[in-house]
Design an enzyme around this catalytic site. Structure first.
Site, PDB file in Angstrom:
ATOM      1  N   GLY A  78      -9.537   7.726  -2.000  1.00  0.00           N
ATOM      2  CA  GLY A  78     -10.065   9.059  -1.763  1.00  0.00           C
ATOM      3  C   GLY A  78     -10.900   9.113  -0.499  1.00  0.00           C
ATOM      4  CG  HIS A 131      -1.652   6.280  -2.336  1.00  0.00           C
ATOM      5  ND1 HIS A 131      -2.803   6.236  -3.092  1.00  0.00           N
ATOM      6  CD2 HIS A 131      -1.971   5.702  -1.151  1.00  0.00           C
ATOM      7  CE1 HIS A 131      -3.775   5.662  -2.399  1.00  0.00           C
ATOM      8  NE2 HIS A 131      -3.292   5.325  -1.207  1.00  0.00           N
ATOM      9  CG  HIS A 181      -2.049   0.982   1.118  1.00  0.00           C
ATOM     10  ND1 HIS A 181      -3.371   0.621   1.145  1.00  0.00           N
ATOM     11  CD2 HIS A 181      -2.040   2.337   0.967  1.00  0.00           C
ATOM     12  CE1 HIS A 181      -4.140   1.699   1.035  1.00  0.00           C
ATOM     13  NE2 HIS A 181      -3.338   2.761   0.926  1.00  0.00           N
ATOM     14  CG  ASP A 197      -1.529   5.815   2.921  1.00  0.00           C
ATOM     15  OD1 ASP A 197      -2.027   5.221   1.944  1.00  0.00           O
ATOM     16  OD2 ASP A 197      -2.088   6.748   3.491  1.00  0.00           O
ATOM     17  CD  GLU A 256     -10.732   8.710   8.075  1.00  0.00           C
ATOM     18  OE1 GLU A 256     -11.376   9.586   8.663  1.00  0.00           O
ATOM     19  OE2 GLU A 256      -9.616   8.340   8.470  1.00  0.00           O
ATOM     20  CG  ASP A 314      -1.093  10.614  -5.873  1.00  0.00           C
ATOM     21  OD1 ASP A 314      -0.948   9.598  -5.167  1.00  0.00           O
ATOM     22  OD2 ASP A 314      -2.212  11.123  -6.111  1.00  0.00           O
ATOM     23  CG  HIS A 316      -8.068   3.384   0.293  1.00  0.00           C
ATOM     24  ND1 HIS A 316      -7.656   2.920  -0.936  1.00  0.00           N
ATOM     25  CD2 HIS A 316      -7.022   4.108   0.789  1.00  0.00           C
ATOM     26  CE1 HIS A 316      -6.421   3.344  -1.175  1.00  0.00           C
ATOM     27  NE2 HIS A 316      -6.014   4.063  -0.138  1.00  0.00           N
TER      28      HIS A 316
END
Length: 359
Positions: A185, A24, A22, A307, A215, A26, A212
């Site tokens: 996102g 990213h 995991h 991450d 949250e 960007d 993901h």
């Protein structure tokens, strides 16, 4: 085998063969590269000093607020709108991970975020996988062996998930670097059910799926991710709400698991944990209170991830060292974290077995 009471050093952690699932694209640029590409693109940054820019990104991430965390990506995505820029960032990601001791990684990105200058979705992916291949070749020339594959993300706040699921299916037919579909996102208010059509297509075409779920509403997001076909859970730290921890912090699996935690344990659903990120977004108070070690010892299929290396100011080696030293992990437990990850990777099983033998 124990760590004999000594802290795991940075050098020891770098030398540990690591598997990363995991990360990213960007969220992992070198600050110096952000500055150079911003200058080439005419993009204004908060600072053009490498150290100051790194500090700015880390401050933006360490807010206990995932939306503020995600806002920092405006600047990295802005400098990743040209094919040569994407290829450079991808190649540098491979170089940085190889130098840090990674032997296998899955790096994810959302192709739809890199079309501001007119790139087609296919062109975005082609540029990134070309960068991965270049980085692997350069690492091999320097004596390091690493494999890096791509996970394509659909933004759950947008309406292009069906298009991205079809992109995964189309690209993987000729590019074996494309290995999975992800929903990324903002999560709260954007459950997987909003993308039921895309996820149904991904399941119907036998795609690897990770979603993901880090949250609120905590268990609901994790449960729905599994319901809609996730083979792995991005983060999954909030599964702790369905676990009763003993006074010493351990988990009695006979009495301490709710139904979702029991399902995740029994089915060995892999949880892509990223401890520093979890502190930054307020999912846990500290690395010391993170449930990863207790869950590992209870038999959960967990791994250690970065991450976003730039935003959180971490590397795989620093994450492993931080977790190991906070929870007195043994050498066998450190290895198990990597074995868990490679066994849950989305590359062919023959490759998983080959890499596992080197850990």
């Amino acid at each position: 085998m124990t760590l004999i009471g000594a802290a795991l050093t940075t050098a020891e952690s770098v030398a540990l063969p690591k598997v990363l699932l995991h990360d990213h694209l960007d969220g992992g640029l070198r600050p110096s590269t952000v500055i150079e590409l911003a200058d080439a693109s005419g993009w204004t940054l908060p600072s053009t000093d490498v150290d100051e820019l790194q500090a700015w990104f880390t401050r933006g991430a360490d807010t206990d607020d995932i939306l503020q965390y995600l806002a920092t990506f405006e600047h990295t995505c802005a400098v990743m709108q040209h094919a040569d820029h994407l290829e450079r960032v991808a190649a540098e990601a491979v170089a940085d991970l190889a130098a840090d001791g990674c032997v296998y990684a899955e790096v994810r990105f959302a192709p739809e975020l890199h079309q501001a200058q007119g790139l087609a979705l296919d062109e975005v992916v082609e540029a990134v996988t070309a960068g991965f291949r270049r980085g692997e070749a350069e690492a091999a020339a320097g004596g390091s062996s690493i494999v890096v594959n791509a996970i394509l993300c659909a933004m759950r706040t947008e309406g292009r998930s069906v298009e991205i699921a079809h992109l995964v299916d189309r690209m993987r037919a000729w590019d074996d670097k494309v290995v999975a579909f992800d929903l990324a996102g903002a999560e709260t208010g954007f459950p997987p059910s909003l993308h039921a059509e895309a996820l149904a297509f991904a399941r119907r075409t036998q795609q690897n799926i990770t979603i993901h779920a880090s949250e609120p509403p905590d268990l609901t997001l994790i449960s729905e991710a599994i319901e809609y076909g996730a083979h792995r859970i991005g983060h999954g730290v909030r599964l702790q709400a369905d676990i009763e921890f003993s006074p010493d912090g351990s988990i009695d699996t006979a009495t301490g698991l709710g139904p979702l935690a029991r399902h995740v344990l029994d089915r060995q659903v892999h949880l892509e944990m990223a401890p520093t990120c979890h502190v930054h977004i307020g999912a846990v108070e500290s690395i010391a209170t993170h449930p990863i070690a207790a869950m590992l010892r209870a038999g959960f299929n967990v791994g250690v991830n970065t991450d976003n290396r730039l935003m959180s100011g971490v590397m795989p080696s620093s994450e492993f060292a931080t977790v190991a030293n906070a929870h007195d992990l043994t050498a066998d437990e450190l290895r198990q974290l990597n074995v868990n990850a490679i066994r849950s990777a989305f590359c062919p099983i023959e490759q998983r077995r080959s890499i596992a033998a080197t850990l």
